[in-house]
Design an enzyme around this catalytic site. Sequence first.
Site, PDB file in Angstrom:
ATOM      1  N   ASP A 101       0.790  -1.244   0.000  1.00 53.25           N
ATOM      2  CA  ASP A 101       0.000   0.000   0.000  1.00 53.25           C
ATOM      3  C   ASP A 101       0.817   1.287   0.000  1.00 53.25           C
ATOM      4  OD1 ASP A 101       0.806   0.217   2.725  1.00 53.25           O
ATOM      5  OD2 ASP A 101      -1.007  -0.791   3.430  1.00 53.25           O
ATOM      6  N   HIS A 116       6.665  -7.633  -1.266  1.00 52.01           N
ATOM      7  CA  HIS A 116       5.623  -8.099  -2.192  1.00 52.01           C
ATOM      8  C   HIS A 116       5.267  -7.059  -3.252  1.00 52.01           C
ATOM      9  CE1 HIS A 116       4.154 -11.290   0.957  1.00 52.01           C
ATOM     10  NE2 HIS A 116       5.153 -11.727   0.231  1.00 52.01           N
ATOM     11  N   CYS A 124       5.330  -4.533 -16.706  1.00 53.12           N
ATOM     12  CA  CYS A 124       5.155  -5.441 -17.831  1.00 53.12           C
ATOM     13  C   CYS A 124       5.706  -6.811 -17.423  1.00 53.12           C
ATOM     14  CB  CYS A 124       5.911  -4.910 -19.046  1.00 53.12           C
ATOM     15  SG  CYS A 124       5.815  -6.034 -20.471  1.00 53.12           S
ATOM     16  N   CYS A 147       6.104  -3.623 -25.441  1.00 55.19           N
ATOM     17  CA  CYS A 147       5.690  -4.975 -25.842  1.00 55.19           C
ATOM     18  C   CYS A 147       4.242  -5.035 -26.333  1.00 55.19           C
ATOM     19  CB  CYS A 147       5.855  -5.942 -24.670  1.00 55.19           C
ATOM     20  SG  CYS A 147       7.471  -5.869 -23.906  1.00 55.19           S
ATOM     21  N   GLY A 184       2.130  -7.076  12.995  1.00 59.60           N
ATOM     22  CA  GLY A 184       0.891  -7.148  12.209  1.00 59.60           C
ATOM     23  C   GLY A 184       0.917  -8.126  11.059  1.00 59.60           C
ATOM     24  N   THR A 185       1.605  -9.233  11.246  1.00 58.51           N
ATOM     25  CA  THR A 185       1.574 -10.269  10.198  1.00 58.51           C
ATOM     26  C   THR A 185       1.178 -11.607  10.806  1.00 58.51           C
ATOM     27  OG1 THR A 185       2.851 -11.505   8.559  1.00 58.51           O
ATOM     28  CG2 THR A 185       4.110 -10.594  10.398  1.00 58.51           C
ATOM     29  N   SER A 186       0.407 -12.384  10.034  1.00 59.61           N
ATOM     30  CA  SER A 186      -0.019 -13.704  10.518  1.00 59.61           C
ATOM     31  C   SER A 186       1.145 -14.692  10.490  1.00 59.61           C
ATOM     32  CB  SER A 186      -1.168 -14.235   9.656  1.00 59.61           C
ATOM     33  OG  SER A 186      -0.751 -14.349   8.308  1.00 59.61           O
ATOM     34  N   ASN A 210       1.111  -8.088  17.814  1.00 62.39           N
ATOM     35  CA  ASN A 210      -0.065  -8.618  17.121  1.00 62.39           C
ATOM     36  C   ASN A 210      -1.111  -8.961  18.181  1.00 62.39           C
ATOM     37  OD1 ASN A 210      -1.914 -10.218  15.576  1.00 62.39           O
ATOM     38  ND2 ASN A 210      -0.256 -10.766  14.180  1.00 62.39           N
ATOM     39  N   ALA A 228      -0.898  -2.545  16.708  1.00 66.66           N
ATOM     40  CA  ALA A 228       0.429  -1.992  16.422  1.00 66.66           C
ATOM     41  C   ALA A 228       0.558  -0.547  16.900  1.00 66.66           C
ATOM     42  CB  ALA A 228       0.702  -2.083  14.918  1.00 66.66           C
TER      43      ALA A 228
HETATM   44  P1  OAD Z   1      -2.773 -11.496   7.228  1.00 71.09           P
HETATM   45  O1  OAD Z   1      -4.136 -11.043   6.893  1.00 71.09           O
HETATM   46  O2  OAD Z   1      -2.435 -12.905   6.951  1.00 71.09           O
HETATM   47  O3  OAD Z   1      -2.524 -11.240   8.780  1.00 71.09           O
HETATM   48  C1  OAD Z   1      -2.782 -10.000   9.379  1.00 71.09           C
HETATM   49  C2  OAD Z   1      -2.337 -10.052  10.813  1.00 71.09           C
HETATM   50  O4  OAD Z   1      -2.509  -8.753  11.386  1.00 71.09           O
HETATM   51  C3  OAD Z   1      -3.157 -11.015  11.688  1.00 71.09           C
HETATM   52  O5  OAD Z   1      -2.273 -11.882  12.384  1.00 71.09           O
HETATM   53  C4  OAD Z   1      -3.889 -10.094  12.665  1.00 71.09           C
HETATM   54  O6  OAD Z   1      -4.022 -10.683  13.943  1.00 71.09           O
HETATM   55  C5  OAD Z   1      -2.974  -8.901  12.704  1.00 71.09           C
HETATM   56  N1  OAD Z   1      -3.620  -7.616  13.070  1.00 71.09           N
HETATM   57  C6  OAD Z   1      -4.863  -7.182  12.815  1.00 71.09           C
HETATM   58  N2  OAD Z   1      -5.056  -5.933  13.269  1.00 71.09           N
HETATM   59  C7  OAD Z   1      -3.884  -5.557  13.818  1.00 71.09           C
HETATM   60  C8  OAD Z   1      -3.416  -4.360  14.443  1.00 71.09           C
HETATM   61  N3  OAD Z   1      -4.203  -3.290  14.591  1.00 71.09           N
HETATM   62  N4  OAD Z   1      -2.150  -4.326  14.865  1.00 71.09           N
HETATM   63  C9  OAD Z   1      -1.317  -5.396  14.714  1.00 71.09           C
HETATM   64  N5  OAD Z   1      -1.699  -6.542  14.133  1.00 71.09           N
HETATM   65  C10 OAD Z   1      -2.957  -6.626  13.687  1.00 71.09           C
HETATM   66  O7  OAD Z   1      -1.764 -10.485   6.531  1.00 71.09           O
HETATM   67  P2  OAD Z   1      -0.209 -10.681   6.203  1.00 71.09           P
HETATM   68  O8  OAD Z   1       0.462 -11.475   7.260  1.00 71.09           O
HETATM   69  O9  OAD Z   1       0.336  -9.354   5.882  1.00 71.09           O
HETATM   70  O10 OAD Z   1       0.496 -11.283  -0.058  1.00 71.09           O
HETATM   71  O11 OAD Z   1      -0.306 -11.547   4.901  1.00 71.09           O
HETATM   72  C11 OAD Z   1       0.860 -11.870   4.208  1.00 71.09           C
HETATM   73  C12 OAD Z   1       0.624 -11.830   2.735  1.00 71.09           C
HETATM   74  O12 OAD Z   1      -0.522 -12.631   2.399  1.00 71.09           O
HETATM   75  C13 OAD Z   1       0.273 -10.462   2.177  1.00 71.09           C
HETATM   76  O13 OAD Z   1       1.410  -9.675   1.930  1.00 71.09           O
HETATM   77  C14 OAD Z   1      -0.451 -10.793   0.917  1.00 71.09           C
HETATM   78  C15 OAD Z   1      -1.313 -11.919   1.412  1.00 71.09           C
HETATM   79  O14 OAD Z   1      -1.766 -12.815   0.452  1.00 71.09           O
HETATM   80  C16 OAD Z   1       0.606 -10.681  -1.239  1.00 71.09           C
HETATM   81  O15 OAD Z   1      -0.040  -9.702  -1.549  1.00 71.09           O
HETATM   82  C17 OAD Z   1       1.602 -11.322  -2.126  1.00 71.09           C
END
Ligand code: OAD
Length: 252
Positions: A101, A116, A124, A147, A184-186, A210, A228
């Site tokens: 974003d 990502h 392209c 192209c 903030g990542t799963s 998280n 976060a």
């Molecule tokens: P996910 O949707 O898998 O996970 C989001 C995480 O954020 C979860 O563990 C939530 O508990 C946590 N969360 C929610 N609100 C929050 C807050 N306010 N503060 C902190 N944490 C919070 O998203 P990602 O782990 O980013 O790939 O997913 C990884 C990738 O999967 C993305 O980059 C995307 C997706 O498919 C591509 O676009 C290639």
Amino acid sequence: MHKLIHFLKQANNIVFMTGAGISAESGIPTFREAQTGLWEKFKAEELATPQAFEQDPLLVWKWYQWRRQLIAKNKPNPGHLAITKIQNELKHVTLITQNVDGLHQEAGTRDVIEFHGNIRNNKCSYCSHVENNSDNQSDVIPQCPNCEVNLRPAVVWFGESIPESASQQSMQAASQADLFFSVGTSSRVYPAAGLVELARQNKATIVEINPNATPMTSIADYVFAEPASVALQRIIEVLSLPGDLVNTKSNI
Ligand code: OAD
């Protein structure tokens, strides 16, 4: 908390890795959360793979245009701004983000490693042409000037490799980190999730921020089970304390 602040001030290489959760508080949906996650409502295989774009380019293009409009309406939140502040105040702070974003850059963080890609750009599939799409709200897919094929969003789709330079820079940063924040990542998508493990193998102190537990929670030294913006602002507040207070012996 004061022990962690001590680590922060002493660390030579601090790495933040962020995921969709840090942008959730800006109003941008995450991917895997029940009810609200994008992959709860949409099928990734129909929208985020090279095959999907080949089969139905317009469907994929329109979905990305919709996401781009959603992102354009939103602003960085205190979590993004806190990372910028930490980068400005401490030495060697590297940010790796899985988010496409661009909100970290908007918040002023420098040298962001985009693991990502970036949804604001098109690229392209056949040549190195990349262009900014910020002012384009059209449902007509732009063409590559070299192209004459459809341009695509400059993001990594399922089944694709991480851009070479982002991958190399991230692995180097993770292996050299003495303090690694996973925010903030799963931690369910590889190779991104593997960066935490790489940092751990190289003896970094791991901090997870998280509200929900993840597969990496068990290897974290410090866990902030809260949003976060809340955790990062608390860190910022304590960082501003005078030096003699941050050396007191206390645990998180
Ligand atoms: P996910 O949707 O898998 O996970 C989001 C995480 O954020 C979860 O563990 C939530 O508990 C946590 N969360 C929610 N609100 C929050 C807050 N306010 N503060 C902190 N944490 C919070 O998203 P990602 O782990 O980013 O790939 O997913 C990884 C990738 O999967 C993305 O980059 C995307 C997706 O498919 C591509 O676009 C290639």
